[in-house]
Design an enzyme around this catalytic site. Structure first.
Site, PDB file in Angstrom:
ATOM      1  CG  LEU A  47      -2.040  -0.984   1.304  1.00 57.01           C
ATOM      2  CD1 LEU A  47      -2.670  -0.974   2.696  1.00 57.01           C
ATOM      3  CD2 LEU A  47      -3.093  -0.670   0.252  1.00 57.01           C
ATOM      4  CG  ASP A  48      -0.138   4.926  -2.054  1.00 54.89           C
ATOM      5  OD1 ASP A  48      -0.536   5.457  -1.009  1.00 54.89           O
ATOM      6  OD2 ASP A  48      -0.805   4.939  -3.107  1.00 54.89           O
ATOM      7  CD  GLU A  49       4.913   8.710   2.758  1.00 57.57           C
ATOM      8  OE1 GLU A  49       5.272   9.408   3.726  1.00 57.57           O
ATOM      9  OE2 GLU A  49       5.414   8.819   1.603  1.00 57.57           O
ATOM     10  CB  SER A  51      -3.054   3.630   0.383  1.00 61.94           C
ATOM     11  OG  SER A  51      -3.177   4.317  -0.842  1.00 61.94           O
TER      12      SER A  51
END
Length: 204
Positions: A47-49, A51
């Protein structure tokens, strides 16, 4: 014996345990700050930073590879800018063109629907935006593929940029009642993922 974990990744954390870049290591937050994971633990996907939500972790590389196969569905709740229309939801369901690696990619048909009410998530540490900028709405999007920032690109493609993104389900595993930052160890993550998804809310 391999070990497996479920984590509700909070906003602002990278899906990694450390960085070799000294500057990034000083300025960013990492999963190792949330729990004393055993050596060899890896995140299954990312998951990106910015999210949030369900992240699986395991010490078993074969388990990680099986879960990351395309036939495992992931469900996201996206808070979007504006009141999303039936037409936009239908476009999400049928597939939209998004940018991937310098070209256009048509997403596969997926399940998408507008949520009747905002989900009961804890407030995010950083405010989404000022309410004076207009209304927002929430949509559920379930995909069985994982292009970089795919769900954000999908909602932007239909005219409703994502403001907040939370993954609530991977296969048969749901976010359930895990609080942000909470970790739960499970005996067999693959069996949970490949089992049937529980009926009803992914947050119950």
């Amino acid at each position: 014996m391999h070990r497996h974990f479920l984590l509700n990744k909070p906003f602002g954390y990278l899906s990694q345990f450390r960085s070799e870049d000294a500057r990034e290591a000083r300025k960013k937050r990492f999963l190792g700050e949330l729990h004393d994971f055993p050596a060899g633990t890896m995140a299954v996907g990312r998951l990106d930073e910015h999210s949030e939500g369900l992240l699986l972790l395991t010490t078993d590389g074969l388990a990680s590879e099986r879960i990351r196969r395309k036939d495992v569905e992931k469900e996201y709740y996206a808070q979007v800018d504006g009141l999303i229309t039936d037409e936009a939801v239908a476009l999400l369901q049928s597939g939209v063109d998004i940018g991937v690696e310098g070209g256009l990619y048509r997403t596969l048909p997926c399940t998408a629907f507008r949520l009747p009410a905002p989900p009961d998530f804890p407030a995010r540490p950083r405010k989404i935006r000022d309410d004076r900028h207009g209304p927002t709405s929430w949509v559920s999007i379930s995909v069985a593929e994982g292009k970089n920032r795919q769900v954000r690109k999908m909602t932007a493609a239909v005219g409703f940029p994502t403001l907040r993104l939370v993954r609530v389900r991977i296969g048969g595993v749901t976010l359930a009642n895990l609080a942000p930052g909470q970790v739960r160890e499970v005996p067999d993550v693959v069996a949970l993922v490949l089992g049937p998804a529980p009926a009803g809310s992914q947050l119950a």
